[in-house]
Scaffold this motif. Structure first.
Motif, PDB file in Angstrom:
ATOM      1  N   VAL A  10      21.690  -3.141   2.327  1.00 53.49           N
ATOM      2  CA  VAL A  10      21.004  -3.843   3.406  1.00 53.49           C
ATOM      3  C   VAL A  10      19.979  -2.920   4.062  1.00 53.49           C
ATOM      4  N   ALA A  11      20.361  -1.701   4.335  1.00 54.22           N
ATOM      5  CA  ALA A  11      19.443  -0.742   4.955  1.00 54.22           C
ATOM      6  C   ALA A  11      18.238  -0.482   4.049  1.00 54.22           C
ATOM      7  N   ARG A  12      18.486  -0.365   2.749  1.00 52.62           N
ATOM      8  CA  ARG A  12      17.390  -0.122   1.796  1.00 52.62           C
ATOM      9  C   ARG A  12      16.428  -1.313   1.772  1.00 52.62           C
ATOM     10  N   ARG A  13      16.964  -2.522   1.760  1.00 46.05           N
ATOM     11  CA  ARG A  13      16.119  -3.725   1.748  1.00 46.05           C
ATOM     12  C   ARG A  13      15.331  -3.852   3.054  1.00 46.05           C
ATOM     13  N   ALA A  14      15.976  -3.545   4.170  1.00 45.08           N
ATOM     14  CA  ALA A  14      15.280  -3.606   5.462  1.00 45.08           C
ATOM     15  C   ALA A  14      14.134  -2.599   5.493  1.00 45.08           C
TER      16      ALA A  14
ATOM     17  N   ALA B 191       8.361  -1.379   5.276  1.00 50.03           N
ATOM     18  CA  ALA B 191       7.216  -0.694   4.660  1.00 50.03           C
ATOM     19  C   ALA B 191       6.181  -1.708   4.172  1.00 50.03           C
ATOM     20  N   SER B 192       6.658  -2.776   3.556  1.00 47.94           N
ATOM     21  CA  SER B 192       5.745  -3.835   3.107  1.00 47.94           C
ATOM     22  C   SER B 192       5.047  -4.479   4.300  1.00 47.94           C
ATOM     23  N   GLY B 193       5.804  -4.729   5.361  1.00 46.28           N
ATOM     24  CA  GLY B 193       5.231  -5.311   6.570  1.00 46.28           C
ATOM     25  C   GLY B 193       4.224  -4.393   7.228  1.00 46.28           C
ATOM     26  N   ALA B 194       4.515  -3.090   7.224  1.00 48.16           N
ATOM     27  CA  ALA B 194       3.575  -2.127   7.804  1.00 48.16           C
ATOM     28  C   ALA B 194       2.250  -2.156   7.048  1.00 48.16           C
ATOM     29  N   ARG B 195       2.331  -2.245   5.731  1.00 42.39           N
ATOM     30  CA  ARG B 195       1.106  -2.327   4.921  1.00 42.39           C
ATOM     31  C   ARG B 195       0.329  -3.606   5.247  1.00 42.39           C
TER      32      ARG B 195
ATOM     33  N   THR C  60       8.010   4.791   6.851  1.00 44.66           N
ATOM     34  CA  THR C  60       7.696   3.439   7.303  1.00 44.66           C
ATOM     35  C   THR C  60       6.566   3.459   8.328  1.00 44.66           C
ATOM     36  N   ALA C  61       5.456   4.025   7.918  1.00 45.94           N
ATOM     37  CA  ALA C  61       4.297   4.139   8.802  1.00 45.94           C
ATOM     38  C   ALA C  61       3.043   3.743   8.037  1.00 45.94           C
ATOM     39  N   ALA C  62       2.099   3.175   8.768  1.00 49.74           N
ATOM     40  CA  ALA C  62       0.813   2.811   8.179  1.00 49.74           C
ATOM     41  C   ALA C  62      -0.290   3.216   9.145  1.00 49.74           C
TER      42      ALA C  62
ATOM     43  N   ARG D  58      12.748  -9.874   7.198  1.00 53.33           N
ATOM     44  CA  ARG D  58      13.586 -11.067   6.972  1.00 53.33           C
ATOM     45  C   ARG D  58      13.534 -11.501   5.518  1.00 53.33           C
ATOM     46  N   ARG D  59      12.344 -11.466   4.957  1.00 51.99           N
ATOM     47  CA  ARG D  59      12.178 -11.882   3.554  1.00 51.99           C
ATOM     48  C   ARG D  59      13.013 -11.017   2.607  1.00 51.99           C
ATOM     49  N   GLN D  60      12.985  -9.717   2.837  1.00 49.73           N
ATOM     50  CA  GLN D  60      13.755  -8.795   1.997  1.00 49.73           C
ATOM     51  C   GLN D  60      15.263  -8.980   2.190  1.00 49.73           C
TER      52      GLN D  60
END
Length: 117
Positions: free
Chosen positions: A14-18, A23-27, A61-63, A112-114
């Motif tokens: 769960v932590a890995r998916r979050a 990271a995807s959201g930051a991008r 987790t930074a952009a 949420r998607r992940q």
């Protein structure tokens, strides 16, 4: 006899998916900011606008959104410069402040998607 239940905890997964979602959201959030800021970048030849880029550090987790010309900082910070209509100084700072809620929602949606997958 009472009913039994078995619980399986997948905390690491769960932590890995979050983290992947964040990271995807930051991008995606940074790309959104770049697109909004490009509408305000001072334009003469378009060099400054074309220099805009998104950089992502997935491990942290930074952009970041940046513009890379020798005059990018001056164009951003010097409020005395004159620009065409709709083009302004603070072309990155103002959109960041204005789009903050949208960027946060983009990140949250990706998390949420992940977690649903």
């Amino acid at each position: 006899m009472s009913p039994r239940a078995r619980v399986r905890w997948n905390g690491q997964a769960v932590a890995r998916r979050a983290q992947q979602g964040a990271a995807s959201g930051a991008r995606l959030g940074a790309e959104h900011l770049l697109n909004v800021s490009r509408d305000r970048v001072p334009i003469e030849e378009g060099t400054l606008e074309r220099s805009g880029t998104v950089t992502v550090d997935e491990a942290n987790t930074a952009a970041a959104v940046s513009y890379d010309t020798p005059y990018a900082v001056r164009q951003h910070e010097d409020m005395t410069l004159r620009h065409d209509a709709g083009r302004t100084a603070k072309y990155l700072e103002d959109p960041l402040n204005e789009e903050q809620a949208t960027i946060q929602e983009i990140i949250a949606a990706q998390v949420r998607r992940q977690l649903r997958a």
